[in-house]
Design an enzyme around this catalytic site. Structure first.
Site, mmCIF file in Angstrom:
data_model
loop_
_atom_site.group_PDB
_atom_site.id
_atom_site.type_symbol
_atom_site.label_atom_id
_atom_site.label_comp_id
_atom_site.label_asym_id
_atom_site.label_seq_id
_atom_site.Cartn_x
_atom_site.Cartn_y
_atom_site.Cartn_z
ATOM 1 N N MET A 30 10.085 -1.323 0.394
ATOM 2 C CA MET A 30 10.139 -0.855 1.780
ATOM 3 C C MET A 30 8.840 -1.220 2.498
ATOM 4 O O MET A 30 8.525 -0.677 3.551
ATOM 5 C CB MET A 30 10.390 0.651 1.838
ATOM 6 C CG MET A 30 11.739 1.033 1.191
ATOM 7 S SD MET A 30 12.516 2.488 1.911
ATOM 8 C CE MET A 30 11.250 3.721 1.616
ATOM 9 N N LEU A 33 2.876 -2.600 1.273
ATOM 10 C CA LEU A 33 2.693 -2.919 -0.143
ATOM 11 C C LEU A 33 1.376 -2.373 -0.685
ATOM 12 O O LEU A 33 0.348 -2.416 -0.021
ATOM 13 C CB LEU A 33 2.751 -4.438 -0.329
ATOM 14 C CG LEU A 33 4.044 -5.115 0.166
ATOM 15 C CD1 LEU A 33 3.969 -6.627 -0.077
ATOM 16 C CD2 LEU A 33 5.274 -4.532 -0.503
ATOM 17 N N HIS A 34 1.444 -1.870 -1.907
ATOM 18 C CA HIS A 34 0.249 -1.400 -2.611
ATOM 19 C C HIS A 34 0.237 -2.012 -4.010
ATOM 20 O O HIS A 34 1.134 -2.804 -4.362
ATOM 21 C CB HIS A 34 0.205 0.128 -2.643
ATOM 22 C CG HIS A 34 1.450 0.757 -3.203
ATOM 23 N ND1 HIS A 34 1.842 0.612 -4.525
ATOM 24 C CD2 HIS A 34 2.426 1.519 -2.616
ATOM 25 C CE1 HIS A 34 2.962 1.278 -4.733
ATOM 26 N NE2 HIS A 34 3.358 1.826 -3.582
ATOM 27 N N HIS A 37 3.545 -2.171 -5.984
ATOM 28 C CA HIS A 37 4.436 -3.282 -5.631
ATOM 29 C C HIS A 37 3.922 -4.608 -6.198
ATOM 30 O O HIS A 37 4.694 -5.427 -6.687
ATOM 31 C CB HIS A 37 4.526 -3.451 -4.109
ATOM 32 C CG HIS A 37 5.076 -2.264 -3.381
ATOM 33 N ND1 HIS A 37 4.300 -1.487 -2.548
ATOM 34 C CD2 HIS A 37 6.314 -1.720 -3.345
ATOM 35 C CE1 HIS A 37 5.054 -0.527 -2.024
ATOM 36 N NE2 HIS A 37 6.273 -0.643 -2.493
ATOM 37 N N GLN A 61 18.454 6.022 3.122
ATOM 38 C CA GLN A 61 17.931 6.793 1.991
ATOM 39 C C GLN A 61 16.978 7.889 2.450
ATOM 40 O O GLN A 61 16.408 8.594 1.619
ATOM 41 C CB GLN A 61 17.286 5.883 0.951
ATOM 42 C CG GLN A 61 15.997 5.213 1.367
ATOM 43 C CD GLN A 61 15.548 4.184 0.343
ATOM 44 O OE1 GLN A 61 16.124 3.106 0.202
ATOM 45 N NE2 GLN A 61 14.512 4.502 -0.414
ATOM 46 N N LYS A 152 7.296 4.930 -11.563
ATOM 47 C CA LYS A 152 7.099 6.141 -10.754
ATOM 48 C C LYS A 152 8.447 6.652 -10.248
ATOM 49 O O LYS A 152 8.694 7.848 -10.213
ATOM 50 C CB LYS A 152 6.181 5.857 -9.559
ATOM 51 C CG LYS A 152 6.034 7.075 -8.646
ATOM 52 C CD LYS A 152 4.959 6.888 -7.604
ATOM 53 C CE LYS A 152 5.445 6.015 -6.454
ATOM 54 N NZ LYS A 152 6.442 6.686 -5.591
ATOM 55 N N ASP A 153 9.302 5.716 -9.878
ATOM 56 C CA ASP A 153 10.648 6.064 -9.409
ATOM 57 C C ASP A 153 11.623 5.929 -10.575
ATOM 58 O O ASP A 153 12.558 5.125 -10.532
ATOM 59 C CB ASP A 153 11.024 5.163 -8.234
ATOM 60 C CG ASP A 153 10.037 5.301 -7.086
ATOM 61 O OD1 ASP A 153 9.952 6.384 -6.498
ATOM 62 O OD2 ASP A 153 9.318 4.316 -6.800
ATOM 63 N N VAL A 179 1.340 2.148 -11.369
ATOM 64 C CA VAL A 179 -0.067 1.824 -11.127
ATOM 65 C C VAL A 179 -0.723 3.042 -10.464
ATOM 66 O O VAL A 179 -0.117 3.662 -9.583
ATOM 67 C CB VAL A 179 -0.199 0.580 -10.226
ATOM 68 C CG1 VAL A 179 -1.662 0.290 -9.912
ATOM 69 C CG2 VAL A 179 0.454 -0.622 -10.898
ATOM 70 N N SER A 189 3.173 4.303 -1.064
ATOM 71 C CA SER A 189 2.925 4.024 0.355
ATOM 72 C C SER A 189 2.644 5.317 1.099
ATOM 73 O O SER A 189 1.928 5.322 2.104
ATOM 74 C CB SER A 189 4.144 3.327 0.970
ATOM 75 O OG SER A 189 4.436 2.139 0.269
#
Lengths: 286, 286
Positions: A30, A33-34, A37, A61, A152-153, A179, A189
């Site tokens: 989405m 970016l970090h 990603h 979502q 994480k997800d 991360v 994000s």
């Protein structure tokens, strides 16, 4: 790096690459970016020939009172980061491209089933229906061989893996370790929403999960005791926190445990800091 | 004609053809091929370069008391007919190929939405969820450019078209006029269940639909009056018939009309002869 906004342009590039013998890796994001990603892009770069990163803030979502409108966006920075880390094709579809009749006009949905019943699925009704549907759209559009998601997800990745299996998409769903910042806070994000004080306190989430893993290693088998210990650790370490859920679930089915821990479990939590909802988890073998 | 039983074999052939510049036409069937199916193959042959016919009797679109077990099958005859009418690739997937965890183990579904609410969707709960899901699997497996469906199954074709749009499959859904016996009876694999007497009486269905179209042309605008006339025509012409539904619906939304006929309508019916359920329909512009 190529950049396109339509499915037909993207598919043309992807199919041409496939005909040239390339495998296709997809990193659906989405945006904003970090490092998390970027580790997905790096994994795709390592394992596939054509790396496709998509950026689409998916309205379906988000719940009606969630942060769709204010979700952070920075296209110029995303473009640079995606290119610098090895993206070959950046796909930035418009809302109309993804929802030809608008998000409200979507009628046919991918229903994610029982994996979406608990954890974030319970807190965010319809969230995983939106996720499963938009990822199905991206799979149909881009025909990847592999798609990359962050641990994480965890629940999201489990649902997508099951969706690919149950709808017959020939896509291998890969997960990549979360991360973290130096403090242990999982990259997200949404961390940009946090005040300095909140960000400091939020490091307790990872600490509490590691403690829970330690307790299981030390012989604790009672999910309720583990959940209570995590809640207590959060309460003492993060006065600004408001717990959404803390849950010990079967790592395969994502259902709450009925008795004691006997198999791999996922210890997962969602916690608000002000209006910001953070999630994290850890998988533990007893 | 090639014949394969797995998605990976099929996909390899399809992708090789695509790389050679071929367009892909898919005719999804449940086998026991009749003239109706063959007209779909002919349309695909006319419009696309590689014609793929699939045969799979999909368990998830049958209700618990329906005819899944006794649904007619004749693989040798199907193979000959498919080849004779121009199929390049016959795909005959196993149950495990389509449902890796068995039909009972399917967890993620394609929910077809409001187009499935009335007509056959009301009579056969879950039917169109099974149809939408299995066709999504075939689209994901075979990546066709076009897919062909018969107008006899008008509601099915509308749902598949909407599914392709809403899930972003780059597939053009084509419909082909219903093929009929000399009596007017729509061709159906299930006609084999009919006794000689039932088959004779079943020709009244087409006659009643044509009469309804004639009545609309003559100025009739009341859906209830049309439905009553059709029921009465069936009762007098086919004493063996038991009407499941007769319905005049909006041809776009497939919702029952609230008032008088003002736009294109679909006049649709489902009628039992003994244990055999037949459907037919006609589209009429007022």
């Amino acid at each position: 790096m190529d950049e396109v906004t339509t499915g037909s342009e993207a598919r043309q590039i992807v199919r041409r690459a496939r005909c040239a013998g390339c495998s296709i890796g997809l990193v659906p994001t989405m945006g904003y970016l970090h490092e998390g990603h970027l580790s997905l892009v790096a994994a795709a770069r390592h394992e596939t020939d054509l790396v496709v990163t998509s950026i689409f803030v998916n309205p379906t979502q988000f719940g009606p009172n969630e942060d769709f409108e204010r979700y952070p966006r920075d296209m110029e920075r995303d473009r640079q980061l995606a290119a610098a880390t090895g993206t070959d094709l950046l796909v930035v579809p418009s809302g109309t491209e993804m929802y030809p009749d608008g998000p409200q006009g979507q009628r046919v949905w991918v229903e994610p089933g029982p994996l979406a019943k608990y954890l974030c699925g319970a807190s965010r009704p319809g969230h995983f229906r939106g996720v499963a549907t938009v990822v199905a759209k991206l799979f149909a559009m881009l025909e990847p061989d592999r798609a990359y998601f962050g641990e994480k997800d965890f629940q999201q990745a489990a649902i997508i893996r099951r969706m690919a299996r149950d709808l017959g998409f020939p896509v291998e769903v890969r997960t990549v370790p979360t991360v973290r910042e130096a403090s242990g806070l999982a990259r997200s994000s949404r961390n940009v929403y946090l005040s300095g004080e909140e960000r400091e306190q939020a490091s307790v989430l990872r600490a509490a999960l590691l403690e829970a893993a330690g307790n299981i290693a030390a012989g604790e088998r009672d999910p309720s005791a583990l959940e209570a210990a995590i809640r207590s650790r959060i309460a003492s370490g993060a006065p600004a926190a408001r717990v959404d859920y803390v849950s010990v679930v079967d790592a395969q089915t994502l259902q709450p445990l009925e008795g004691y821990i006997e198999r791999d479990v996922l210890v997962a939590l969602a916690v608000y800091f002000g209006g910001t909802r953070l999630i994290d988890n850890i998988t533990v073998s007893p």
